[in-house]
Design an enzyme around this catalytic site. Structure first.
Site, short mmCIF file in Angstrom:
data_model
loop_
_atom_site.label_atom_id
_atom_site.label_comp_id
_atom_site.label_asym_id
_atom_site.label_seq_id
_atom_site.Cartn_x
_atom_site.Cartn_y
_atom_site.Cartn_z
N CYS A 126 8.05 -2.14 -2.86
CA CYS A 126 9.48 -2.03 -3.13
C CYS A 126 9.72 -2.07 -4.65
CB CYS A 126 10.31 -3.12 -2.47
SG CYS A 126 10.22 -3.11 -0.69
N ARG A 149 6.13 2.41 -6.06
CA ARG A 149 6.03 1.09 -5.42
C ARG A 149 6.40 1.11 -3.94
NH1 ARG A 149 5.77 -2.92 -9.44
NH2 ARG A 149 6.10 -4.46 -7.82
N ASN A 201 12.61 -7.52 -2.57
CA ASN A 201 11.20 -7.16 -2.46
C ASN A 201 10.47 -8.41 -2.00
OD1 ASN A 201 8.55 -6.31 -2.79
ND2 ASN A 201 8.56 -6.59 -5.01
N GLY A 202 9.68 -8.29 -0.93
CA GLY A 202 8.93 -9.44 -0.44
C GLY A 202 9.20 -9.64 1.04
N LYS A 237 -11.01 6.42 -1.77
CA LYS A 237 -10.11 7.43 -2.35
C LYS A 237 -9.81 8.52 -1.33
CE LYS A 237 -9.09 5.99 -6.28
NZ LYS A 237 -9.15 4.69 -5.64
N HIS A 248 -30.82 1.90 9.63
CA HIS A 248 -30.52 0.77 10.50
C HIS A 248 -29.29 1.04 11.37
CE1 HIS A 248 -33.60 -1.55 8.52
NE2 HIS A 248 -33.08 -1.19 7.35
O1 M6R Z 1 -2.98 -3.90 -8.45
P1 M6R Z 1 -4.32 -4.25 -7.84
O2 M6R Z 1 -5.46 -3.80 -8.69
O3 M6R Z 1 -4.43 -5.69 -7.50
O4 M6R Z 1 -4.38 -3.43 -6.49
C1 M6R Z 1 -5.45 -3.60 -5.60
C2 M6R Z 1 -5.46 -2.53 -4.54
O5 M6R Z 1 -4.28 -2.59 -3.79
C3 M6R Z 1 -5.61 -1.13 -5.14
O6 M6R Z 1 -6.76 -1.02 -5.91
C4 M6R Z 1 -5.65 -0.07 -4.01
O7 M6R Z 1 -6.81 -0.23 -3.26
C5 M6R Z 1 -5.58 1.35 -4.60
N1 M6R Z 1 -4.51 2.08 -3.99
C6 M6R Z 1 -6.81 2.15 -4.38
O8 M6R Z 1 -6.73 3.40 -4.99
#
Ligand code: M6R
Length: 613
Positions: A2, A27, A101-102, A488, A507
């Protein structure tokens, strides 16, 4: 998760708020909404879907001019992403509008109580209860700030709340617990936002808000208190980047721009921190040398891509310092009763500095007596503020949901810390230090070379975009690179992808190999002891029908006859290879999403900053 914007000042509030939402849309993009205060009324508009839907709606039926407004772009938690559940939420009499937000964890009991008192709720959100609670509270404490402080004391969970009231045309009030909120201090105008990118075009002066604080902004004042109403001293800082850094700058996609920025991001993260003799200077690192000398265990904790950078760094830290390193997903860490002592160092890695799982993990570690070092890209965010020390990565703003340049700079920052630790503890690696320094210094140019040659992956993406599944294999530091390549692809191309340690294939996972299955293999440098083993792994999957796409260093001819496609990487030592091998995989996932017609910068169901557990 958010995006939140608030504005008060002489500009047309709606324009400022919509512009801010555009910059915060990464966001969350399930719905968007605004509210402005004009003529003693609150005018609100909200629409499911991306911000463009809301803009079209407002264009066809404009809102009144106003000096005061709030806006929200949502990543849904409670209630479907529809018009009704979009924020803002208004009190029954329409006198108060709230964005959030939250997650308000006790919303169900609050809702039931409100219903018992005769209030009709319109949405399925947890947020709406706050609008009704505030409308009741201002009858008791008419000052909006006082009312919000009171209401916050009855809430549990994580929240940033931003509120306007119809009879208060020049006031926006906000509260913060566990979710991000920054103030932008302008000249005769002030801003609130989830992060500085929302107001960076107007002011670079920002104020960090702490835990459990309420801020009241008018055009000419910023007042911050705790939830009890006691004044709080604030920390003001200047944002070091400008609005252009958060624009696409001629690229079609933020992700492509951010991939291209990686040489500079790596160079900036190294700048002034290491010389060519290998001496690392982390002058502002707030961990004293006595503690560094006594560390007996390091636990790295993070999520997603940041977690993968930790997995890579483990190899370097253990090799250079001989300190045992564990790497743990932040969402798992505090639930397993980890063993922490005052000589444990917990390293929390986070691009945003707001990821709730990582924040909770580091808080837990501190409660247990461990020291916490943050590796973070966002100045003034919660994780570095609550840590004992921080090393900032200098990647600049990362807007695309898929993390790219933050990942490479996290590896670099962790390597610098590992070298610094080795240096401080006298586990110096002599000659090797200067070699490592030279290699690190050469990385920006080598990443540039990879960028020049990696465009070939577009053809590969066109060729295999209909595959049901894609596998990624690596060994040693190539294993986390494989995990990152698969992550990715999942998040951008919405397809099954998995990374495996190549030695594990036999394995179990080798049973997945069938005719035509694309398998990416990250081959270590020729002199690496694992090189020949992984070449055997390539043959094993090829013999079973896999289509092999091999990433190998220049001059490594041993893979030629077993590869359907080859991507060449500049020569470098094994520990540096992740900084190069990751890049073509980033471009590949971006191309796969593009070929499939998906939104690369804003993939479905995701949000850039994950501020809920
Ligand atoms: O802001 P952060 O580095 O803490 O975010 C961690 C993950 O949410 C973030 O790396 C997420 O996995 C990415 N979308 C991957 O591309």
């Amino acid at each position: 998760m958010c995006g939140i914007v608030g504005y008060v000042g002489p500009q047309q509030a709606l324009d400022v708020v919509i512009e801010g939402l555009r910059r915060l849309e990464y966001r969350g993009y399930d719905s968007a909404g605004v509210a402005v205060v004009a003529g003693g009324e609150i005018n609100s508009r909200k629409k499911a879907g991306k911000l463009a839907n809301l803009e079209a709606d407002i264009a066809s039926n404009p809102l009144e001019r106003s000096s005061t407004g709030i806006g929200h772009t949502r990543w849904a938690t409670h209630g479907a992403p529809n018009d009704v559940n979009a924020h803002p939420h208004l009190s029954e009499d329409g006198s108060i509008a709230v964005i959030h937000n939250g997650i308000i964890e006790n919303f169900a009991s609050l809702r039931d109580k409100l219903i018992g008192e005769g209030v009709s709720l319109r949405s399925q959100t947890d947020t709406e209860v706050v609008a009704h609670l505030l409308a009741k509270q201002v009858l008791v404490t008419p000052n909006l700030g006082d009312a919000l402080r009171e209401v916050c004391q009855s809430l549990t969970g994580a929240f940033t709340l931003v509120v306007v009231q119809k009879d208060n045309p020049d006031l926006v009030v906000a509260a913060r617990r566990n979710s991000p909120l920054v103030v932008g201090r302008g000249q005769g105008e002030n801003f609130l936002a989830s992060d500085v990118s929302a107001f960076i075009a107007h002011t670079r002066n920002a104020i960090e808000l702490g835990q459990d604080q309420v801020v009241e902004i008018t055009p000419n004042s910023v007042k911050v208190t705790d939830f009890q109403g006691n004044p709080v001293d604030v920390v003001e800082y200047e944002v070091t980047w400008d609005a252009a850094a958060a624009e696409k700058g001629g690229y079609d996609l933020f992700m492509l721009k951010e991939i291209a920025e990686q040489p500079k991001a790596v160079a900036d993260t190294l700048l002034g921190r290491i010389d060519l003799s290998g001496k690392v200077s982390l002058d502002d690192l707030a961990l004293d040398k006595k503690f560094l000398k006594n560390i007996d265990k390091i636990i790295i904790t993070a999520c997603g891509t940041a977690y993968h950078s930790g997995l890579i760094a483990k190899y370097a830290i253990e090799h250079w310092t001989r300190i045992p390193v564990e790497v743990e997903l932040a969402s798992e860490f505090r639930y397993r009763d980890p063993i922490l002592t005052p000589t444990s160092l917990v390293v929390a890695i986070s691009q945003s500095g707001e990821t709730m799982d990582t924040l909770m993990a580091m808080r837990y570690a501190r409660e247990q007596g461990a020291k916490v070092l943050a590796i973070c890209n966002t100045n003034g965010s919660t994780i570095p503020r609550e840590s004992d020390a921080v090393i900032y990565t200098h990647a600049g703003p990362e807007i695309a949901v898929a993390s790219t340049k933050a990942f490479l700079t996290q590896i670099v920052a962790l390597y610098l810390f590992a070298m610094y630790l080795a240096q401080t503890r006298g586990t110096g690696f002599g000659e090797a230090a200067s070699e490592i320094a030279l290699e690190l210094a050469s990385m920006p140019n080598k990443i540039d070379l990879v960028l020049d040659t990696a465009q070939g992956v577009k053809k590969i993406a066109e060729e295999i975009h209909n595959a049901n599944s894609i596998l990624f294999l690596g060994r040693s530091v190539g294993f986390p690179v494989a995990l990152e390549g698969a992550l990715k692809l999942k998040e951008l191309a919405y397809m099954h992808a998995e990374g495996f340690a190549a030695g594990e294939l036999k394995h179990g996972p080798i049973a997945l190999i069938e005719d035509g299955l694309p398998v990416f293999v990250i081959v270590p440098p020729v002199e690496d002891e694992l090189h020949d083993k992984i070449v055997s792994n390539i043959q094993e999957v090829r013999a079973r029908g896999a289509k092999t796409i091999v990433l190998a260093e220049e001059g490594d001819e041993s893979i030629n006859e077993f590869a359907d496609h080859i991507m060449r990487l500049p020569k470098c030592p094994s520990l540096m290879q992740p900084l190069l091998a990751t890049v073509p995989l980033q471009i590949f996932s971006c191309e796969m999403a593009t070929v499939k017609g998906y939104d690369v910068d804003q993939p479905r169901n995701l949000a850039k900053s994950v501020t809920v557990e």
